[in-house]
Design an enzyme around this catalytic site. Structure first.
Site, short mmCIF file in Angstrom:
data_model
loop_
_atom_site.label_atom_id
_atom_site.label_comp_id
_atom_site.label_asym_id
_atom_site.label_seq_id
_atom_site.Cartn_x
_atom_site.Cartn_y
_atom_site.Cartn_z
CE1 TYR A 1 3.34 -6.48 2.17
CE2 TYR A 1 5.32 -7.71 1.77
CZ TYR A 1 4.79 -6.67 1.74
OH TYR A 1 4.96 -5.53 0.91
CE LYS B 1 2.38 -6.56 -1.12
NZ LYS B 1 1.53 -5.51 -1.71
#
Length: 296
Positions: free
Chosen positions: A159, A163
């Site tokens: 993640y 991001k």
């Protein structure tokens, strides 16, 4: 300054609940026509429920159930907005998933899937609207980044990587879109959503409402928006994050440069006098300038 979206058309991905739903409702409440995207479901699905809320409040909206990982589906989604409303002014890349595990225990499939949804999903949607915004000479694009990418978070290597990649995407797209008044920004939200339930104590969750993030999103996609900004928002607190460059030192290249770099690292790493480069080329300019000065 009044942030008014009358006459604007917005696409919000992952808008069937949580942050995306709040973004869609807020844009519609301020006059935007909103295409509400959320994966799956037929009539009565999550996207349609948000559309129904917007219509009941007197706004204009349509539902779409394409996956942002499906290039053809994304193209059809953008065509849907263009057919109905003739333009796309705002894209909010909000769709995302979590597959949290420590890196040692994470499967490559889970790593790839998170990259595919967050990063490539945003790429697919952005590339689909880019020629439209270029022709209009107007566009506002918001990427959803995260503190997990900017600063790290245990168990979120996939993640966090996705991001932070969105920040890099924003940096270049903001430069490339400037001549067409396409402004590209990142939102780093802290909010309690279906993805974060059970991860925080109740009193913290109560403060971190998705609604508290929305003002930052509205600013980032407004006509008056900045570009290349990273806005952090949570619990009604707003901040800006920057990727900075320290002045550095010219050490040259010799047999003992690694040792001299080690000795000088604390000073090189000192944030006093740091700057926010206007582009990646400024790092190179700084390095070469110091090298040439050292030769004189």
């Amino acid at each position: 300054m009044n942030l008014d979206f009358s006459g604007r058309v917005a696409i919000v991905t992952g808008a069937g609940g949580g942050l995306g739903r709040c973004h869609a409702l807020a844009l519609a409440a301020r006059g935007a026509r909103v295409l509400v995207n959320d994966l799956g479901g037929a009539a009565g699905g999550a996207a349609q429920q948000v559309v129904d809320e917007i219509l009941a409040a007197g706004g204009q909206a349509m539902a779409n159930t394409a996956s942002v990982t499906d290039v053809a589906g994304v193209a059809a989604m953008v065509d849907q907005a263009m057919t109905a409303w003739g333009r796309v002014d705002i894209l909010v890349n909000n769709a995302g998933i979590l597959r949290d595990k420590s890196f040692a225990k994470m499967s490559l499939d889970d790593f790839r899937l998170v990259i595919e949804v967050h990063l490539m999903g945003a790429v697919h949607c952005t590339q689909a609207v880019w020629p439209i915004m270029t022709a209009q000479k107007y566009g506002r694009i918001a990427m959803t980044t995260s503190s997990s990418g900017l600063y790290g978070n245990f168990g979120q290597s996939n993640y966090g990587a996705a991001k932070m990649a969105l920040v890099g995407l924003m940096q270049t797209l903001a430069l490339e879109g400037a001549k067409s008044d396409i402004r590209v920004n990142c939102l780093a939200p802290t909010a309690a959503t279906r993805m974060t339930e059970g991860l925080m104590p109740p009193e913290v969750l109560a403060a971190l409402t998705p609604e508290a993030v929305v003002p930052a999103l509205l600013w980032l996609v407004s006509e008056q928006a900045p570009t290349r900004a990273i806005a952090c928002a949570g619990a009604g607190t707003y901040a800006a994050a920057h990727i900075t460059l320290t002045p550095g030192q010219h050490l040259g290249v010799s047999a003992d440069t690694p040792e001299r770099l080690a000795a000088a690292w604390a000073q090189i790493n000192d944030q006093a006098g740091e700057s926010v480069p206007g582009s990646g080329a400024e790092q190179g300019r700084n390095e070469v300038t110091q090298a040439l000065s050292a030769r004189r």
